[in-house]
Motif scaffolding. Structure first.
Motif, PDB file in Angstrom:
ATOM      1  N   LYS A 213       1.807  -5.059   1.930  1.00  0.00           N
ATOM      2  CA  LYS A 213       2.832  -4.304   2.661  1.00  0.00           C
ATOM      3  C   LYS A 213       2.766  -4.695   4.141  1.00  0.00           C
ATOM      4  O   LYS A 213       1.697  -4.924   4.694  1.00  0.00           O
ATOM      5  CB  LYS A 213       2.604  -2.805   2.515  1.00  0.00           C
ATOM      6  CG  LYS A 213       2.872  -2.267   1.124  1.00  0.00           C
ATOM      7  CD  LYS A 213       4.360  -2.301   0.794  1.00  0.00           C
ATOM      8  CE  LYS A 213       4.643  -1.665  -0.561  1.00  0.00           C
ATOM      9  NZ  LYS A 213       6.106  -1.674  -0.890  1.00  0.00           N
ATOM     10  N   TRP A 214       3.924  -4.741   4.784  1.00  0.00           N
ATOM     11  CA  TRP A 214       3.973  -5.145   6.186  1.00  0.00           C
ATOM     12  C   TRP A 214       3.027  -4.323   7.044  1.00  0.00           C
ATOM     13  O   TRP A 214       2.331  -4.865   7.900  1.00  0.00           O
ATOM     14  CB  TRP A 214       5.397  -4.990   6.726  1.00  0.00           C
ATOM     15  CG  TRP A 214       6.396  -5.931   6.114  1.00  0.00           C
ATOM     16  CD1 TRP A 214       6.159  -6.939   5.223  1.00  0.00           C
ATOM     17  CD2 TRP A 214       7.811  -5.923   6.347  1.00  0.00           C
ATOM     18  NE1 TRP A 214       7.319  -7.568   4.887  1.00  0.00           N
ATOM     19  CE2 TRP A 214       8.362  -6.975   5.560  1.00  0.00           C
ATOM     20  CE3 TRP A 214       8.649  -5.150   7.121  1.00  0.00           C
ATOM     21  CZ2 TRP A 214       9.732  -7.258   5.543  1.00  0.00           C
ATOM     22  CZ3 TRP A 214      10.015  -5.435   7.117  1.00  0.00           C
ATOM     23  CH2 TRP A 214      10.543  -6.473   6.331  1.00  0.00           C
ATOM     24  N   ILE A 217      -0.742  -5.542   6.989  1.00  0.00           N
ATOM     25  CA  ILE A 217      -1.120  -6.944   7.217  1.00  0.00           C
ATOM     26  C   ILE A 217      -2.361  -7.050   8.104  1.00  0.00           C
ATOM     27  O   ILE A 217      -3.305  -7.790   7.780  1.00  0.00           O
ATOM     28  CB  ILE A 217       0.058  -7.730   7.838  1.00  0.00           C
ATOM     29  CG1 ILE A 217       1.173  -7.901   6.800  1.00  0.00           C
ATOM     30  CG2 ILE A 217      -0.412  -9.095   8.321  1.00  0.00           C
ATOM     31  CD1 ILE A 217       2.414  -8.581   7.337  1.00  0.00           C
ATOM     32  N   SER A 218      -2.391  -6.320   9.219  1.00  0.00           N
ATOM     33  CA  SER A 218      -3.539  -6.401  10.142  1.00  0.00           C
ATOM     34  C   SER A 218      -4.828  -5.982   9.445  1.00  0.00           C
ATOM     35  O   SER A 218      -5.878  -6.616   9.597  1.00  0.00           O
ATOM     36  CB  SER A 218      -3.295  -5.538  11.371  1.00  0.00           C
ATOM     37  OG  SER A 218      -2.235  -6.050  12.156  1.00  0.00           O
ATOM     38  N   ALA A 219      -4.753  -4.904   8.657  1.00  0.00           N
ATOM     39  CA  ALA A 219      -5.936  -4.432   7.942  1.00  0.00           C
ATOM     40  C   ALA A 219      -6.388  -5.454   6.900  1.00  0.00           C
ATOM     41  O   ALA A 219      -7.595  -5.660   6.688  1.00  0.00           O
ATOM     42  CB  ALA A 219      -5.643  -3.095   7.263  1.00  0.00           C
ATOM     43  N   TYR A 220      -5.417  -6.123   6.276  1.00  0.00           N
ATOM     44  CA  TYR A 220      -5.742  -7.137   5.270  1.00  0.00           C
ATOM     45  C   TYR A 220      -6.501  -8.297   5.918  1.00  0.00           C
ATOM     46  O   TYR A 220      -7.518  -8.769   5.383  1.00  0.00           O
ATOM     47  CB  TYR A 220      -4.451  -7.632   4.620  1.00  0.00           C
ATOM     48  CG  TYR A 220      -4.664  -8.576   3.461  1.00  0.00           C
ATOM     49  CD1 TYR A 220      -5.237  -8.128   2.273  1.00  0.00           C
ATOM     50  CD2 TYR A 220      -4.282  -9.908   3.550  1.00  0.00           C
ATOM     51  CE1 TYR A 220      -5.424  -8.996   1.203  1.00  0.00           C
ATOM     52  CE2 TYR A 220      -4.469 -10.782   2.490  1.00  0.00           C
ATOM     53  CZ  TYR A 220      -5.035 -10.320   1.303  1.00  0.00           C
ATOM     54  OH  TYR A 220      -5.219 -11.175   0.243  1.00  0.00           O
ATOM     55  N   LYS A 249       6.230 -15.720   0.729  1.00  0.00           N
ATOM     56  CA  LYS A 249       7.477 -14.987   0.503  1.00  0.00           C
ATOM     57  C   LYS A 249       7.512 -13.772   1.409  1.00  0.00           C
ATOM     58  O   LYS A 249       6.498 -13.117   1.615  1.00  0.00           O
ATOM     59  CB  LYS A 249       7.584 -14.546  -0.973  1.00  0.00           C
ATOM     60  CG  LYS A 249       8.898 -13.872  -1.317  1.00  0.00           C
ATOM     61  CD  LYS A 249       8.947 -13.486  -2.783  1.00  0.00           C
ATOM     62  CE  LYS A 249      10.258 -12.786  -3.132  1.00  0.00           C
ATOM     63  NZ  LYS A 249      10.310 -12.375  -4.554  1.00  0.00           N
ATOM     64  N   TRP A 250       8.713 -13.495   1.941  1.00  0.00           N
ATOM     65  CA  TRP A 250       8.899 -12.351   2.837  1.00  0.00           C
ATOM     66  C   TRP A 250       9.982 -11.460   2.220  1.00  0.00           C
ATOM     67  O   TRP A 250      11.165 -11.797   2.243  1.00  0.00           O
ATOM     68  CB  TRP A 250       9.317 -12.840   4.219  1.00  0.00           C
ATOM     69  CG  TRP A 250       9.274 -11.801   5.294  1.00  0.00           C
ATOM     70  CD1 TRP A 250      10.337 -11.110   5.797  1.00  0.00           C
ATOM     71  CD2 TRP A 250       8.128 -11.323   6.000  1.00  0.00           C
ATOM     72  NE1 TRP A 250       9.933 -10.242   6.775  1.00  0.00           N
ATOM     73  CE2 TRP A 250       8.562 -10.346   6.930  1.00  0.00           C
ATOM     74  CE3 TRP A 250       6.773 -11.619   5.951  1.00  0.00           C
ATOM     75  CZ2 TRP A 250       7.701  -9.679   7.790  1.00  0.00           C
ATOM     76  CZ3 TRP A 250       5.911 -10.958   6.809  1.00  0.00           C
ATOM     77  CH2 TRP A 250       6.370 -10.005   7.712  1.00  0.00           C
ATOM     78  N   ALA A 254      11.502  -4.756  -0.029  1.00  0.00           N
ATOM     79  CA  ALA A 254      10.284  -4.010  -0.382  1.00  0.00           C
ATOM     80  C   ALA A 254       9.324  -3.906   0.795  1.00  0.00           C
ATOM     81  O   ALA A 254       8.280  -3.251   0.689  1.00  0.00           O
ATOM     82  CB  ALA A 254       9.582  -4.674  -1.562  1.00  0.00           C
ATOM     83  N   LYS A 255       9.662  -4.558   1.900  1.00  0.00           N
ATOM     84  CA  LYS A 255       8.817  -4.573   3.100  1.00  0.00           C
ATOM     85  C   LYS A 255       7.380  -4.999   2.769  1.00  0.00           C
ATOM     86  O   LYS A 255       6.403  -4.344   3.132  1.00  0.00           O
ATOM     87  CB  LYS A 255       8.829  -3.211   3.796  1.00  0.00           C
ATOM     88  CG  LYS A 255      10.182  -2.834   4.366  1.00  0.00           C
ATOM     89  CD  LYS A 255      10.120  -1.546   5.170  1.00  0.00           C
ATOM     90  CE  LYS A 255      11.483  -1.223   5.778  1.00  0.00           C
ATOM     91  NZ  LYS A 255      11.458   0.013   6.596  1.00  0.00           N
TER      92      LYS A 255
END
Length: 347
Positions: A213-214, A217-220, A249-250, A254-255
């Motif tokens: 999920k957008w 992203i930082s946490a990932y 893919k973006w 589904a953000k």
């Protein structure tokens, strides 16, 4: 007898005059010419800092069509030379002796024929908004005979017009080149970003790929990067660059995004095994790139610029979009200084 005595008196007078001129004539000669060029200073610098470029706009070729020029050394660096030989221009060489990038180029001149001369020349480049001021100078210390020559053959009168002609040639060359570069730059500028095309080398990444999920992203990245780094070191591999995100893919509806968070390694192979992580290789080829400065979460316009460039030039992606995080945010708190290199590999 009287005629001989008269001739002797004349010769003595000439010798005395020569002696006086040799003693009290100009100890130095200086020639200076300046012009204003309607082109950026970097364009002008390119044409005055290279001996090969100087040779192209030099007025001396028009003065002596027999002149041949050879070059030695790494052009534009101290120690590089241009050596000329012509029926009328004689023989000589000029050597770059000092370089202040973008501002000053100093050269030593050594002429062997028809008259031995040693002198110095220089170009000084000063930005003036959208234009550039260029000053071309010539300086020579005059020996005994040089002082005599300088009285009857003032370098400012003999050399000055040649320098003026050369600067006129330089002005024409730079303004044409500047207009061309401006047009090319405009064609590569979208949403305020300049998009460049580079040869992207092949690179293998060690990391993890998932639908993210957008907002996560930082946490990932925070979860994957430390572990991937430790796993690379444990596998006795070498890191080959900065932590990166590979976007396959973006999904705007589904953000979320299909994302691989990875660390590049020096080995280029998908067969490299790293426990707990996968490897993926981006093959070598052309890529569009933007050097983005700012917070990671605000790269949207930069990506939009990439898409505009691709659409305008009918380009297609050939692999995942890459964000390379050059700046370590734990070491640099100012987000305006964060550098992210964005790459779009193209077919």
């Amino acid at each position: 007898m009287r005629a001989l005595k008269t001739l002797l008196i004349i010769l003595l007078a000439v010798a005395a005059l020569a002696g006086i001129l040799g003693m009290f004539g100009p100890k130095a000669s200086h020639v200076e010419r300046k012009t204003m060029i309607a082109a950026p200073s970097n364009v002008v610098w390119d044409h005055v800092s290279s001996l090969r470029d100087i040779d192209k706009w030099s007025p001396y070729h028009d003065m002596d069509q027999t002149t041949t020029v050879t070059f030695e050394g790494t052009d534009g660096e101290v120690g590089s030379k241009s050596i000329w030989d012509g029926k009328e221009s004689g023989k000589g060489e000029q050597e770059i002796t000092e370089v202040t990038p973008g501002k000053h180029l100093g050269m030593g001149l050594r002429i062997s024929t028809p008259i031995p001369i040693e002198a110095a020349a220089a170009f000084d480049v000063v930005p003036m908004g959208d234009s550039t001021s260029v000053t071309w100078t010539y300086d020579r210390k005059n020996n005994f005979f040089g002082r005599i020559e300088a009285v009857f053959k003032d370098p400012d009168i003999t050399l000055g017009p040649i320098y003026s002609s050369g600067l006129a040639n330089l002005k024409r060359v730079c303004e044409v080149d500047g207009a061309k570069r401006s047009k090319e730059l405009k064609a590569r500028t979208f949403r305020g970003f300049v998009v460049n095309t580079v040869d992207l080398p092949a690179k293998t990444y060690v990391g993890k790929r998932s639908m993210v999920k957008w907002d996560n992203i930082s946490a990932y990245y925070g979860n994957v990067f430390p572990g991937a780094t430790q796993a690379i070191l444990k596998a006795q591999l070498k890191m080959g660059g900065h932590p990166s995100g590979l976007f396959y893919k973006w999904d705007a509806s589904a953000k979320q995004t299909d994302l691989l968070a990875g660390i590049p390694i020096t080995s280029i192979s998908d067969t490299v095994k790293v426990e707990g992580f996968s490897t993926v290789t981006i093959t070598a080829g052309k890529a569009l790139t933007i050097a983005y400065h700012g917070a990671y979460e605000k790269t949207e316009n930069a990506h939009g610029a990439m898409e505009d460039m691709m659409k305008a030039n009918h380009m297609e992606l050939r692999d995942a979009v890459i964000e390379e995080f050059v700046t370590d945010p734990t070491q640099e708190p100012d987000t305006a200084k964060w550098l992210t290199n964005i790459y779009y590999p193209i077919k």
